[in-house]
Design a protein around this motif. Sequence first.
Motif, PDB file in Angstrom:
ATOM      1  N   UNK A   1      18.214 -27.071  68.815  1.00 32.13           N
ATOM      2  CA  UNK A   1      18.457 -26.593  70.178  1.00 32.13           C
ATOM      3  C   UNK A   1      19.556 -25.539  70.201  1.00 32.13           C
ATOM      4  N   UNK A   2      20.551 -25.698  69.330  1.00 31.19           N
ATOM      5  CA  UNK A   2      21.632 -24.723  69.260  1.00 31.19           C
ATOM      6  C   UNK A   2      21.113 -23.361  68.814  1.00 31.19           C
ATOM      7  N   UNK A   3      20.235 -23.343  67.819  1.00 27.17           N
ATOM      8  CA  UNK A   3      19.642 -22.078  67.374  1.00 27.17           C
ATOM      9  C   UNK A   3      18.841 -21.429  68.510  1.00 27.17           C
ATOM     10  N   UNK A   4      18.119 -22.242  69.258  1.00 24.53           N
ATOM     11  CA  UNK A   4      17.306 -21.705  70.347  1.00 24.53           C
ATOM     12  C   UNK A   4      18.174 -21.130  71.455  1.00 24.53           C
ATOM     13  N   UNK A   5      19.236 -21.851  71.828  1.00 18.17           N
ATOM     14  CA  UNK A   5      20.093 -21.426  72.937  1.00 18.17           C
ATOM     15  C   UNK A   5      21.003 -20.265  72.563  1.00 18.17           C
ATOM     16  N   UNK A   6      21.577 -20.297  71.363  1.00 21.04           N
ATOM     17  CA  UNK A   6      22.598 -19.323  70.986  1.00 21.04           C
ATOM     18  C   UNK A   6      22.048 -18.133  70.200  1.00 21.04           C
ATOM     19  N   UNK A   7      20.937 -18.319  69.501  1.00 25.85           N
ATOM     20  CA  UNK A   7      20.414 -17.249  68.649  1.00 25.85           C
ATOM     21  C   UNK A   7      19.019 -16.780  69.058  1.00 25.85           C
ATOM     22  N   UNK A   8      18.410 -17.485  70.021  1.00 22.37           N
ATOM     23  CA  UNK A   8      17.055 -17.110  70.415  1.00 22.37           C
ATOM     24  C   UNK A   8      16.055 -17.285  69.291  1.00 22.37           C
ATOM     25  N   UNK A   9      16.302 -18.223  68.398  1.00 22.20           N
ATOM     26  CA  UNK A   9      15.452 -18.432  67.222  1.00 22.20           C
ATOM     27  C   UNK A   9      14.908 -19.856  67.209  1.00 22.20           C
ATOM     28  N   UNK A  10      13.611 -19.965  66.946  1.00 23.61           N
ATOM     29  CA  UNK A  10      12.990 -21.278  66.800  1.00 23.61           C
ATOM     30  C   UNK A  10      13.161 -21.726  65.349  1.00 23.61           C
ATOM     31  N   UNK A  11      13.903 -22.817  65.152  1.00 12.73           N
ATOM     32  CA  UNK A  11      14.174 -23.337  63.816  1.00 12.73           C
ATOM     33  C   UNK A  11      13.659 -24.766  63.733  1.00 12.73           C
ATOM     34  N   UNK A  12      12.862 -25.050  62.710  1.00 12.67           N
ATOM     35  CA  UNK A  12      12.324 -26.396  62.481  1.00 12.67           C
ATOM     36  C   UNK A  12      12.985 -26.972  61.241  1.00 12.67           C
ATOM     37  N   UNK A  13      13.587 -28.159  61.385  1.00 13.14           N
ATOM     38  CA  UNK A  13      14.337 -28.766  60.292  1.00 13.14           C
ATOM     39  C   UNK A  13      13.673 -30.050  59.815  1.00 13.14           C
ATOM     40  N   UNK A  14      13.654 -30.226  58.497  1.00 10.41           N
ATOM     41  CA  UNK A  14      13.065 -31.406  57.861  1.00 10.41           C
ATOM     42  C   UNK A  14      14.180 -32.277  57.290  1.00 10.41           C
ATOM     43  N   UNK A  15      14.114 -33.567  57.581  1.00 15.84           N
ATOM     44  CA  UNK A  15      15.141 -34.512  57.129  1.00 15.84           C
ATOM     45  C   UNK A  15      14.871 -34.949  55.699  1.00 15.84           C
ATOM     46  N   UNK A  16      15.850 -34.691  54.797  1.00 20.10           N
ATOM     47  CA  UNK A  16      15.775 -35.160  53.415  1.00 20.10           C
ATOM     48  C   UNK A  16      16.832 -36.246  53.207  1.00 20.10           C
ATOM     49  N   UNK A  17      16.414 -37.520  53.029  1.00 14.04           N
ATOM     50  CA  UNK A  17      17.395 -38.593  52.817  1.00 14.04           C
ATOM     51  C   UNK A  17      17.980 -38.531  51.408  1.00 14.04           C
ATOM     52  N   UNK A  18      19.297 -38.620  51.314  1.00 14.69           N
ATOM     53  CA  UNK A  18      19.991 -38.561  50.035  1.00 14.69           C
ATOM     54  C   UNK A  18      20.758 -39.867  49.830  1.00 14.69           C
TER      55      UNK A  18
END
Length: 383
Positions: A278-295
Amino acid sequence: MVEWILRHAGDDRARVGSMAGMVCIVLNVVLCIAKAAIGLLSGSVSIVADALNNLSDASSNIVSVLGFKLASKPADPEHPYGHGRYEYLSGLVVAVLVLLIGVELVKSSIDKLLAPEPMVFSLALVVVLLLSIAVKFWMAAFNRRLGERIESETLLATAQDSKNDVIATAAVLASAIITRVTGIELDGWMGLAVGLYIGWSGIQLIKDTVDPLLGSAPDPRLVEHIRSKIMSYPGVLGTHDLMVHDYGPGRQFASAHVEMAAESDPIASHDTLDNIEQSFKDEDGMIVTLHFDPIVTNDPAVVDMRNRIDALAKEIDPRVSIHDLRTVPGPTHTNVIFDCLRPEDCALNASELKRELAESVQAEYPKAVAKITVDEDYVSAEQ
């Protein structure tokens, strides 16, 4: 003029680009008419060449305006990511026009060299060329300021083209003065030089506009910005496999894997990823999709192994890194499964890197069998 356009266009990027293009069209047409008249009256092929260059610039501005208009069309079912690449296509058309003009100027200049004619020097010639230099200098600053304000490569390229025109016109003026003072006929040679210069600029512009259409690597500053923002959130241990897709200026999409502790609350981890997106969308106008990698972070043996294998990878190439390591113990051996990030310009190809790293792991852990997946670094930057 810059502030007037920004005030009347507001946040409408397409309108800013279109208004800038209209200003440049008018100025280039006026310069073309003035130079063509002086060039024909004086018999100067280099001045006529410079006039044609202004005509090509006006044509380029028309194409740019059309590009901004088409690029602003909203997304539709056939083009779900919008029409932003029209701006790149318009830039490609402009580049081809510039190249063709350069070729024609070279041909006409060669004809002038083979059949030279004296050039008539006049005060009007000097005034027109000095006026052209002043106007083009203003246009370069005008387009650069607007280009930087709306982050438009098209306007920045137009600014550079205007700067190049200042150099070309100054060269034509210099040749006219030298011919007048010394009697040495340089007009054909100068026209040839201007034609070659314009043609070379066209080739460079074609390369610059084709690159984003083919999928060039993103700006390293953008890559670092994305990485830094992701890493700034609590609970994030690392990020990798960043991919940036460019669908036109202001229409960039990205995806990345984010490493977080496997022992943490998955609801909380998911919430963190949502906040980052949401931060990327609001502040950068960019749609970013993130994948969770458990470590795994609470098993010292696994943590030590991951750190040691990552160090082994960096001994091969300091830019190489590993991620997503997990182990599968067995009675006779332990499968060590992980991904390895290979830089685009690594001296080893994927097979060679996999083999060398597997041998290093085997030497360090005799009972381990490395199962390695080599990932290519699509952003050509260390993650």
